[in-house]
Design a protein around this motif. Sequence first.
Motif, mmCIF file in Angstrom:
data_model
loop_
_atom_site.group_PDB
_atom_site.id
_atom_site.type_symbol
_atom_site.label_atom_id
_atom_site.label_comp_id
_atom_site.label_asym_id
_atom_site.label_seq_id
_atom_site.Cartn_x
_atom_site.Cartn_y
_atom_site.Cartn_z
ATOM 1 N N ASP A 178 0.835 -1.199 0.000
ATOM 2 C CA ASP A 178 0.000 0.000 0.000
ATOM 3 C C ASP A 178 0.874 1.255 0.000
ATOM 4 O OD1 ASP A 178 -1.911 1.935 0.237
ATOM 5 O OD2 ASP A 178 -2.561 1.371 2.256
ATOM 6 N N GLY A 179 0.865 1.957 -1.132
ATOM 7 C CA GLY A 179 1.641 3.183 -1.225
ATOM 8 C C GLY A 179 0.797 4.431 -1.182
ATOM 9 N N SER A 180 -0.484 4.287 -0.889
ATOM 10 C CA SER A 180 -1.401 5.424 -0.969
ATOM 11 C C SER A 180 -1.062 6.521 0.032
ATOM 12 C CB SER A 180 -2.842 4.955 -0.751
ATOM 13 O OG SER A 180 -2.994 4.353 0.529
ATOM 14 N N ALA A 181 -0.507 6.154 1.168
ATOM 15 C CA ALA A 181 -0.164 7.154 2.179
ATOM 16 C C ALA A 181 1.326 7.446 2.198
ATOM 17 C CB ALA A 181 -0.612 6.680 3.558
ATOM 18 N N SER A 182 2.061 6.896 1.232
ATOM 19 C CA SER A 182 3.506 7.107 1.132
ATOM 20 C C SER A 182 4.256 6.596 2.347
ATOM 21 C CB SER A 182 3.817 8.590 0.932
ATOM 22 O OG SER A 182 3.105 9.099 -0.151
ATOM 23 N N THR A 183 3.649 5.689 3.069
ATOM 24 C CA THR A 183 4.269 5.122 4.264
ATOM 25 C C THR A 183 4.453 3.629 4.072
ATOM 26 O OG1 THR A 183 3.201 6.778 5.670
ATOM 27 C CG2 THR A 183 4.053 4.810 6.754
ATOM 28 N N LEU A 184 5.664 3.159 4.238
ATOM 29 C CA LEU A 184 5.948 1.737 4.073
ATOM 30 C C LEU A 184 5.614 0.975 5.341
ATOM 31 C CD1 LEU A 184 7.232 -0.650 2.496
ATOM 32 C CD2 LEU A 184 9.432 0.031 3.492
ATOM 33 N N SER A 185 4.794 -0.069 5.191
ATOM 34 C CA SER A 185 4.488 -0.945 6.315
ATOM 35 C C SER A 185 5.485 -2.102 6.311
ATOM 36 C CB SER A 185 3.062 -1.487 6.201
ATOM 37 O OG SER A 185 2.870 -2.577 7.082
ATOM 38 N N THR A 186 6.350 -2.119 7.314
ATOM 39 C CA THR A 186 7.327 -3.205 7.407
ATOM 40 C C THR A 186 6.623 -4.551 7.542
ATOM 41 O OG1 THR A 186 8.917 -1.725 8.463
ATOM 42 C CG2 THR A 186 9.301 -4.086 8.703
ATOM 43 N N GLU A 187 5.557 -4.579 8.303
ATOM 44 C CA GLU A 187 4.802 -5.816 8.491
ATOM 45 C C GLU A 187 4.285 -6.341 7.154
ATOM 46 O OE1 GLU A 187 0.934 -7.482 11.043
ATOM 47 O OE2 GLU A 187 1.555 -5.380 11.175
ATOM 48 N N GLU A 188 3.720 -5.450 6.349
ATOM 49 C CA GLU A 188 3.198 -5.838 5.040
ATOM 50 C C GLU A 188 4.333 -6.313 4.132
ATOM 51 O OE1 GLU A 188 0.078 -3.898 1.822
ATOM 52 O OE2 GLU A 188 1.539 -2.583 2.797
ATOM 53 N N LEU A 189 5.436 -5.600 4.164
ATOM 54 C CA LEU A 189 6.593 -5.976 3.346
ATOM 55 C C LEU A 189 7.090 -7.369 3.697
ATOM 56 C CD1 LEU A 189 9.011 -5.242 1.416
ATOM 57 C CD2 LEU A 189 10.163 -4.354 3.460
ATOM 58 N N LEU A 190 7.190 -7.666 4.964
ATOM 59 C CA LEU A 190 7.781 -8.928 5.402
ATOM 60 C C LEU A 190 6.916 -10.137 5.059
ATOM 61 C CD1 LEU A 190 9.333 -7.886 8.835
ATOM 62 C CD2 LEU A 190 10.478 -8.146 6.616
ATOM 63 N N THR A 191 5.628 -9.907 4.762
ATOM 64 C CA THR A 191 4.789 -11.042 4.347
ATOM 65 C C THR A 191 5.275 -11.641 3.037
ATOM 66 O OG1 THR A 191 3.202 -9.654 3.134
ATOM 67 C CG2 THR A 191 2.767 -10.033 5.474
ATOM 68 N N ALA A 192 6.012 -10.857 2.251
ATOM 69 C CA ALA A 192 6.539 -11.349 0.975
ATOM 70 C C ALA A 192 7.894 -12.023 1.140
ATOM 71 C CB ALA A 192 6.663 -10.197 -0.024
ATOM 72 N N THR A 193 8.415 -12.054 2.341
ATOM 73 C CA THR A 193 9.726 -12.641 2.673
ATOM 74 C C THR A 193 10.812 -12.235 1.673
ATOM 75 O OG1 THR A 193 9.238 -14.735 1.505
ATOM 76 C CG2 THR A 193 8.688 -14.608 3.875
ATOM 77 N N PRO A 194 11.037 -10.937 1.508
ATOM 78 C CA PRO A 194 12.082 -10.499 0.581
ATOM 79 C C PRO A 194 13.467 -10.705 1.164
ATOM 80 C CG PRO A 194 11.219 -8.625 1.753
ATOM 81 C CD PRO A 194 10.387 -9.810 2.192
ATOM 82 N N ASP A 195 14.462 -10.796 0.290
ATOM 83 C CA ASP A 195 15.831 -10.793 0.793
ATOM 84 C C ASP A 195 16.562 -9.501 0.431
ATOM 85 O OD1 ASP A 195 16.630 -13.497 -1.471
ATOM 86 O OD2 ASP A 195 16.278 -11.387 -1.915
ATOM 87 N N VAL A 196 15.833 -8.524 -0.167
ATOM 88 C CA VAL A 196 16.369 -7.181 -0.351
ATOM 89 C C VAL A 196 15.194 -6.251 -0.654
ATOM 90 C CG1 VAL A 196 16.752 -7.296 -2.854
ATOM 91 C CG2 VAL A 196 18.218 -5.832 -1.448
ATOM 92 N N LEU A 197 15.319 -4.989 -0.254
ATOM 93 C CA LEU A 197 14.349 -3.954 -0.614
ATOM 94 C C LEU A 197 15.099 -2.877 -1.381
ATOM 95 C CD1 LEU A 197 11.554 -2.557 -0.477
ATOM 96 C CD2 LEU A 197 12.328 -1.473 1.653
ATOM 97 N N LEU A 198 14.636 -2.588 -2.601
ATOM 98 C CA LEU A 198 15.280 -1.590 -3.451
ATOM 99 C C LEU A 198 14.401 -0.349 -3.522
ATOM 100 C CD1 LEU A 198 16.508 -3.915 -6.346
ATOM 101 C CD2 LEU A 198 17.670 -3.294 -4.211
ATOM 102 N N ALA A 199 14.939 0.776 -3.054
ATOM 103 C CA ALA A 199 14.179 2.028 -3.019
ATOM 104 C C ALA A 199 15.080 3.214 -3.364
ATOM 105 C CB ALA A 199 13.559 2.221 -1.639
ATOM 106 N N PRO A 200 15.763 3.166 -4.518
ATOM 107 C CA PRO A 200 16.743 4.213 -4.825
ATOM 108 C C PRO A 200 16.135 5.563 -5.168
ATOM 109 C CG PRO A 200 16.530 2.720 -6.680
ATOM 110 C CD PRO A 200 15.753 2.111 -5.549
ATOM 111 N N TYR A 201 14.873 5.568 -5.640
ATOM 112 C CA TYR A 201 14.180 6.833 -5.903
ATOM 113 C C TYR A 201 12.866 6.761 -5.149
ATOM 114 C CZ TYR A 201 12.051 10.755 -8.396
ATOM 115 O OH TYR A 201 11.443 11.951 -8.693
ATOM 116 N N SER A 202 12.859 7.323 -3.944
ATOM 117 C CA SER A 202 11.713 7.122 -3.055
ATOM 118 C C SER A 202 11.716 8.180 -1.968
ATOM 119 C CB SER A 202 11.768 5.729 -2.412
ATOM 120 O OG SER A 202 12.819 5.665 -1.443
ATOM 121 N N GLY A 203 10.701 8.097 -1.125
ATOM 122 C CA GLY A 203 10.622 8.962 0.046
ATOM 123 C C GLY A 203 10.844 8.174 1.327
ATOM 124 N N LEU A 204 11.545 7.043 1.230
ATOM 125 C CA LEU A 204 11.789 6.196 2.395
ATOM 126 C C LEU A 204 12.356 7.013 3.548
ATOM 127 C CD1 LEU A 204 11.671 3.005 2.904
ATOM 128 C CD2 LEU A 204 14.168 3.106 2.675
#
Length: 343
Positions: free
Chosen positions: A117-143
């Motif tokens: 969910d990017g509608s609020a421009s806020t990254l949910s770590t919990e939501e991200l981790l459900t995908a079990t990623p081994d890297v997050l790429l955000a080189p052009y972002s508001g992280l």
Amino acid sequence: MSRTTTRFASGAIAAAATVALLVGCASTPDAPAPASSSSADAGFPVTITGALGSTTIESAPERVATWGWGATDAVIALGVTPVAIPSDDYSGGEDKIAPWVSEGLEKLGGETPVILDGSASTLSTEELLTATPDVLLAPYSGLTQEEFDEVTGAGVPVVAYPEAVWTTPWRDAVKLVGEALGKSAEADRILADMDALVADAAAAHPEFAGTSIALLTESAGTYYLYLPADPRVEILEDLGFVTPKGVTALDTGEGTFYTTVSPEKLDEIDADVVLAFGETQDAFDTFASSDNARLIPAISKGAVAGLIGPEEISMLSPTPLTLPYGLDTIVEKLAAATAVAKG
């Protein structure tokens, strides 16, 4: 007209204007070519340092998540199906996936990514981790620093922007994605393809060279003027256009890639051509014919091009997918406006 400020700057001004360009330019515009496993495994571990901290990727990532603008497109162009991507709440359809991204995913096959969910421009770590990623790429972002720390604290390396939110040049973003995936050579080839595409368009339109341009949008009576730090302005300059001093002189320092202009200063926008956004043709026509807009000399003369609708607006932001997808449309409209300017 609506506020089309960043594609992607989904946190800075309003998500309405995250703007971009599309589909598939690895070795050809139609089919991203995966690298060989040997090249994909080379160069690890790799440490990448950004504005939020350093991160080390120990081995070639297999489960790649993306955040912000453009990283998803670069990952797909490099032949990798991401496991999680941000929702496109502006140019995406009901599935919140932009059409060029959908095309790229379809060509690669694999499972549909988790839509963050990017509608609020806020990254949910919990939501991200459900995908079990081994890297997050955000080189052009508001992280944010907090988000970076949360994700890295959960054991997932994060590649963020080198200097500031929403300011990474689009070529650098592609290079960072390539470095993180162990596919720097492939990323260089993609950039060469993109540069050739733009160079061919510029060569076909020598009238663009040295023509000054302003990228503008309006929302609720506020006028947003984009600065050279914005990738959308950068691609216009790659086509041969230049940013006039009258535009940069209006920069108030309120944003990294945009500034606002009061109506009484609109006549100071001294560009030969104006490129503006409209969510509908009627909205654009209303804007272009308004008394305030006509204070801008180029608009008064009729040397104005409009990108209409979310998908068309989004095509302007350069990525390995958007550029092949939308460049012809953009160039055609710019050519017509330039003809009026020079007529």
